[in-house]
Write a protein that holds these residues in place. Structure first.
Motif, PDB file in Angstrom:
ATOM      1  N   LEU A 633       0.822  -1.212   0.000  1.00  0.00           N
ATOM      2  CA  LEU A 633       0.000   0.000   0.000  1.00  0.00           C
ATOM      3  C   LEU A 633       0.856   1.263   0.000  1.00  0.00           C
ATOM      4  O   LEU A 633       0.393   2.337  -0.381  1.00  0.00           O
ATOM      5  CB  LEU A 633      -0.946   0.000   1.209  1.00  0.00           C
ATOM      6  CG  LEU A 633      -1.880  -1.217   1.299  1.00  0.00           C
ATOM      7  CD1 LEU A 633      -2.709  -1.162   2.578  1.00  0.00           C
ATOM      8  CD2 LEU A 633      -2.790  -1.277   0.077  1.00  0.00           C
ATOM      9  N   GLN A 647      -5.334   9.208   7.207  1.00  0.00           N
ATOM     10  CA  GLN A 647      -4.958   8.368   6.074  1.00  0.00           C
ATOM     11  C   GLN A 647      -4.228   7.117   6.539  1.00  0.00           C
ATOM     12  O   GLN A 647      -4.418   6.024   5.978  1.00  0.00           O
ATOM     13  CB  GLN A 647      -4.085   9.172   5.118  1.00  0.00           C
ATOM     14  CG  GLN A 647      -4.808  10.335   4.466  1.00  0.00           C
ATOM     15  CD  GLN A 647      -3.864  11.280   3.756  1.00  0.00           C
ATOM     16  OE1 GLN A 647      -2.725  11.474   4.179  1.00  0.00           O
ATOM     17  NE2 GLN A 647      -4.335  11.893   2.678  1.00  0.00           N
ATOM     18  N   ASP A 650      -6.848   4.871   7.771  1.00  0.00           N
ATOM     19  CA  ASP A 650      -7.612   4.350   6.638  1.00  0.00           C
ATOM     20  C   ASP A 650      -6.849   3.224   5.937  1.00  0.00           C
ATOM     21  O   ASP A 650      -7.440   2.210   5.543  1.00  0.00           O
ATOM     22  CB  ASP A 650      -7.891   5.490   5.651  1.00  0.00           C
ATOM     23  CG  ASP A 650      -8.648   5.025   4.421  1.00  0.00           C
ATOM     24  OD1 ASP A 650      -9.738   4.463   4.583  1.00  0.00           O
ATOM     25  OD2 ASP A 650      -8.133   5.210   3.302  1.00  0.00           O
ATOM     26  N   GLY A 651      -5.538   3.399   5.783  1.00  0.00           N
ATOM     27  CA  GLY A 651      -4.738   2.348   5.167  1.00  0.00           C
ATOM     28  C   GLY A 651      -4.769   1.060   5.966  1.00  0.00           C
ATOM     29  O   GLY A 651      -4.860  -0.038   5.397  1.00  0.00           O
ATOM     30  N   ASN A 654      -8.823  -0.120   5.945  1.00  0.00           N
ATOM     31  CA  ASN A 654      -9.500  -0.377   4.680  1.00  0.00           C
ATOM     32  C   ASN A 654      -8.567  -0.799   3.553  1.00  0.00           C
ATOM     33  O   ASN A 654      -9.007  -0.909   2.400  1.00  0.00           O
ATOM     34  CB  ASN A 654     -10.273   0.880   4.244  1.00  0.00           C
ATOM     35  CG  ASN A 654     -11.273   1.317   5.297  1.00  0.00           C
ATOM     36  OD1 ASN A 654     -11.999   0.489   5.854  1.00  0.00           O
ATOM     37  ND2 ASN A 654     -11.303   2.611   5.592  1.00  0.00           N
ATOM     38  N   THR A 656      -6.250   0.782   1.926  1.00  0.00           N
ATOM     39  CA  THR A 656      -6.202   1.779   0.854  1.00  0.00           C
ATOM     40  C   THR A 656      -4.762   2.034   0.425  1.00  0.00           C
ATOM     41  O   THR A 656      -3.888   2.221   1.265  1.00  0.00           O
ATOM     42  CB  THR A 656      -6.831   3.104   1.330  1.00  0.00           C
ATOM     43  OG1 THR A 656      -8.139   2.846   1.829  1.00  0.00           O
ATOM     44  CG2 THR A 656      -6.894   4.109   0.195  1.00  0.00           C
ATOM     45  N   SER A 657      -4.524   2.034  -0.882  1.00  0.00           N
ATOM     46  CA  SER A 657      -3.187   2.324  -1.396  1.00  0.00           C
ATOM     47  C   SER A 657      -2.958   3.831  -1.448  1.00  0.00           C
ATOM     48  O   SER A 657      -3.815   4.586  -1.908  1.00  0.00           O
ATOM     49  CB  SER A 657      -3.015   1.736  -2.790  1.00  0.00           C
ATOM     50  OG  SER A 657      -1.778   2.143  -3.350  1.00  0.00           O
ATOM     51  N   TYR A 658      -1.770   4.257  -1.008  1.00  0.00           N
ATOM     52  CA  TYR A 658      -1.428   5.679  -0.996  1.00  0.00           C
ATOM     53  C   TYR A 658      -0.131   5.966  -1.763  1.00  0.00           C
ATOM     54  O   TYR A 658       0.480   7.002  -1.573  1.00  0.00           O
ATOM     55  CB  TYR A 658      -1.298   6.169   0.447  1.00  0.00           C
ATOM     56  CG  TYR A 658      -2.633   6.455   1.098  1.00  0.00           C
ATOM     57  CD1 TYR A 658      -3.329   7.613   0.804  1.00  0.00           C
ATOM     58  CD2 TYR A 658      -3.201   5.549   1.975  1.00  0.00           C
ATOM     59  CE1 TYR A 658      -4.564   7.888   1.386  1.00  0.00           C
ATOM     60  CE2 TYR A 658      -4.439   5.793   2.564  1.00  0.00           C
ATOM     61  CZ  TYR A 658      -5.110   6.970   2.268  1.00  0.00           C
ATOM     62  OH  TYR A 658      -6.329   7.228   2.836  1.00  0.00           O
TER      63      TYR A 658
END
Length: 809
Positions: A633, A647, A650-651, A654, A656-658
């Motif tokens: 991620l 963020q 969230d990573g 969930n 999530t890729s950042y």
């Protein structure tokens, strides 16, 4: 492709051939004269390693770098590689007297954000095929030099990508030669060019083998604004200067940035040997967008030197709120409190008046005094228990491989702990208040008791004292072991030094002591600026610098001072209790116990708060970074600096890729670093921000060469004045400081001859440290910043409690 001609390197292959080779090829394509040559790609290097069955893993690079360098020098090229090198040699060395220049072009070299100039080897005037083979291997070996690995380690570079391309070119035996910068990096002026030249080869300028001449040239007109000709050197001809200026503009336009260019002339032909972006140039505009109306009516002073990435911005802002709330609640040491604003990643502050300051301060003092009357202490009985509620929970997560939910909880609690620690900081500072009441009480029993004796009476070894004792003990282990002593003397890079200890059989005792040290002090942090620095348990090599400090000190005097203080304390206790009846003795011993707690506050609040409260957030953030990296991620754990807390959460929650977001954040920070940052913004300032403890003007009737204060040690010393705590001290100095409440001098303590404080007390953090190390200190020196200037020679007279400014002849 493993070998490519300079000028034919394909676009976007800078990671294959290295930025240096790629840039030279681009210059050649644009029609600039670049010495004829070839580039060996990083794939060529990898084939070389594979052919020789390179036996070392990245985790061995630091500890075995000498063996690796020897291995590479002695290794052999494959038959195919030898043919390729032979063809290059045959094409470039065609006549008697021809020679070659062999230059490194490493993956981590000449990057836009970090040049790492001079980190790797280049070899010139290579003639024979055998010399060429050896020169290429020397370039490869320089990847593993102490300095190169140390720099890469400190920058957090991934050793799995540690590879090198090599440039092989005709050596141009030109003169004159030199280096030019297409901007003035001191004045940040991009309208001028700085040209340095020697009457010889460019390598003779870089190595300092020849004296150099200097020219400051107007970029647009070519006019020489300023020049300094080296003795015996020839001036650059107008034709040569014109060629240099035109070429500088061409290269700057090609790479769209200011350039550091190496050059040489062969006759009238200008050859470019190297061009890299100047990473220290700041020439971007600094745009300001105010958050609220009226903010621009105030003067805001810049308080950070570098732009902070998003995560550090958020932490800094949260700390500022905590300090603000604590200062406002206690109306503490200062007459003002700070208001901060973030502009382009830089922080600016203004001092705000504290409303109802006197009333709030008096109310808080009464609260603290009520605690004292109950036998309780504001730090040990109020602040520390609250902090320990958090740390007991946080310690559960340290050293474990956490799951997502645990990592989220670790982050949340670490965030709350940091907020609480900053909020309670000013509460803790009041912990030393009781010492003055106790001193007054003792003087009613021993009328002639001095401040130095008060220190002895209340002295108890703090957590930081215990740390210093362990470091002194480890330094003694080194001094008593010839192998260790030699290693510390000859290995100048701490990362390499620590790694080599694991190979040294006689280092077993020292490593055992280090393990014990890290169990007790491993959460101490290196510091905090535009990143969250590692704590000691993450990077044990940081302990090497601490041990080195004690190797320069007289540890026997340090230990003797503590024993003397301990003996003095017992003598004073005996002298006082002999004068008291049994009931009064009990009262005295209770007061002494409370005074000892007050004394410990100076160092222990520094230990538990200033030196450690960011450690948990660092560990929690890096745990999250490791998880996100493993899951693809983000690209590397340190990339979490470019995320905000929501963020990060969230990573974890969930998946999530950042990666794209982080790349954009890195580009933004790189742009912000290039901004020409103002010292202040808003209303024009008439001078620096007022110091919270600004002093009155000196009395003209006072002796201008004599200052008085309160001595912390009956000892005399003479030295030269310097303000503040420098990062580096090369010569002995006497430091002048506002107070000793915070700050650390251990990194320069071997050069600190004395301390002078405008305020403070021997019971502050630096006061305790100076007393233990036998450094003369003077406190409550009125108008010291007005009456002593940097560079003044002064004598601290600890016996007479005076400071004499010595008149220079």
């Amino acid at each position: 492709m493993t070998v490519c001609k300079i000028g034919a390197i394909p676009l976007h292959t800078d990671t294959i051939y290295g930025q240096k080779a790629y840039s030279l090829s681009q210059l050649n394509v644009q029609g600039l004269n670049v010495p004829e040559g070839f580039a060996l790609s990083t794939n060529f290097y990898t084939e070389f390693l594979n052919y020789n069955r390179f036996p070392f893993q990245p985790n061995q690079y630091l500890s075995h770098n000498n063996e690796i360098m020897d291995f590479l020098i002695c290794a052999q090229f494959s038959e195919e590689q030898k043919k390729q090198i032979a063809v290059i040699h045959q094409m470039l060395v065609q006549h008697s007297g021809d020679s070659l220049a062999v230059r490194s072009s490493a993956v981590f070299e000449d990057l836009v954000g970090d040049s790492m100039a001079g980190l790797y080897d280049s070899i010139v005037q290579v003639c024979t095929y055998e010399e060429l083979e050896q020169a290429v291997k020397k370039c490869y070996a320089s990847l593993f030099s102490d300095r190169a690995l140390s720099v890469l380690s400190r920058k957090g570079m991934d050793f799995t990508h540690h590879r090198m391309g090599v440039i092989i070119q005709k050596f141009v035996a030109g003169t004159p030669s030199g280096v030019m910068f297409t901007a003035d990096t001191i004045e940040m002026d991009s309208d001028v060019i700085h040209v340095n030249s020697v009457d010889g080869y460019c390598s003779q300028f870089v190595d300092g083998a020849l004296p150099s001449s200097f020219y400051k040239v107007a970029k647009q007109t070519g006019e020489v604004i300023e020049s300094h000709l080296a003795q015996g050197s020839k001036s650059l001809s107008p034709e040569h200067m014109e060629s240099l200026v035109q070429t500088a503009q061409t290269i700057e336009a090609l790479f769209e940035d200011c350039q550091d260019i190496e050059w040489t002339f062969q006759g009238d032909t200008l050859y470019i040997l190297q061009a890299r972006t100047i990473t220290t140039m700041r020439n971007r505009p600094f745009h300001i967008q105010w958050d609220e109306p009226g903010e621009s009516d105030f003067t805001w002073f810049r308080i950070t030197e570098q732009p902070y990435p998003p995560l550090v911005q958020e932490i800094f802002e949260m700390e500022a709120v905590g300090y603000h709330d604590g200062a406002y609640a206690t109306a503490g040491r200062m007459e003002y409190y700070a208001d901060i604003r973030n502009h382009n990643g830089y922080f600016f502050a203004r001092l705000k008046d504290m409303p109802n300051r006197d009333e709030k301060r008096q109310a808080f003092i009464e609260y603290v005094d009520r605690l004292f009357a109950e036998g309780k202490h504001i730090f040990f009985d109020v602040v520390l228990p609250q902090l320990q509620t958090y740390t007991n929970q946080l310690n559960h997560y340290i050293g474990k491989d956490l799951q997502h939910a645990e990592a989220v909880t670790f982050l949340e609690v670490a965030y709350d702990f940091l907020r609480k620690a900053t909020e309670l900081h000013d509460y803790a500072v009041y912990g030393g208040r009781y010492i003055h009441e106790f001193e007054t009480y003792c003087k009613e029993i021993l009328e002639d008791m001095r401040l130095e004796q008060t220190f002895d009476l209340v002295y108890v070894p703090s957590q930081l004292t215990k740390e210093r004792q362990q470091l002194a003990h480890m330094a003694e282990i080194v001094n008593q072991n010839d192998d260790l002593q030699h290693l510390f003397e000859t290995c100048h890079y701490d990362e390499i030094l620590y790694a080599r200890l694991s190979k040294l059989s006689t280092a077993e005792v020292l490593l055992g002591e280090m393990e014990a040290y890290l169990k007790e002090f491993g959460l101490l942090s290196k510091g905090f600026d535009n990143e969250l620095h590692p704590v000691l348990i993450e990077q044990p090599s940081l302990v090497m610098a601490k041990i080195r400090t004690f190797l320069t000190l007289d540890t026997k005097e340090f230990l003797h001072n503590m024993e003397t203080t301990k003996a003095n304390k017992q003598n004073l206790v005996d002298a006082i209790t002999e004068r008291l009846d049994e009931e009064s003795r009990g009262e005295f011993l209770n007061k002494l116990q409370l005074a000892e707690k007050a004394f410990l506050t100076g160092d222990n609040h520094n230990f538990y708060m200033d030196s450690m409260f960011r450690s948990y957030i660092r560990l929690a953030v890096m745990q999250a970074g490791n998880i996100l990296t493993r899951e693809g991620l983000i690209e590397r754990p340190d990339d979490v600096h470019f995320l905000r807390f929501d963020q990060l959460m969230d990573g974890l929650r969930n998946h999530t890729s950042y990666i794209t977001h982080i790349e954009a954040g890195k580009k933004l920070i790189a742009e912000q670093k290039r901004m020409l940052t103002p010292t202040f913004i808003g209303r024009a300032a008439s001078g620096p921000p007022p110091h919270p403890n600004q002093q009155a003007t000196a009395n003209p009737e006072e002796d201008p060469h004599l200052l008085t204060g309160v001595s912390g040690l009956r000892k005399n010393v003479t030295g030269i004045v310097v303000y503040g705590i420098p990062r580096v001290l090369k010569e002995d100095r006497i430091l002048v400081l506002p107070h000793g409440h915070a700050g650390d001098i251990m990194h320069i303590v071997d050069k600190v001859k004395g301390l002078i404080f405008a305020g403070g007390a021997p019971f502050d953090h630096l006061g305790i440290l100076s007393r233990e190390l036998g450094i003369p200190s003077m406190y409550y020196v009125s108008n010291v910043f007005e009456r002593l200037k940097v560079g003044d020679m002064v004598e601290i007279d600890g016996v007479q409690s005076q400071i004499r400014r010595l008149i220079k002849e």
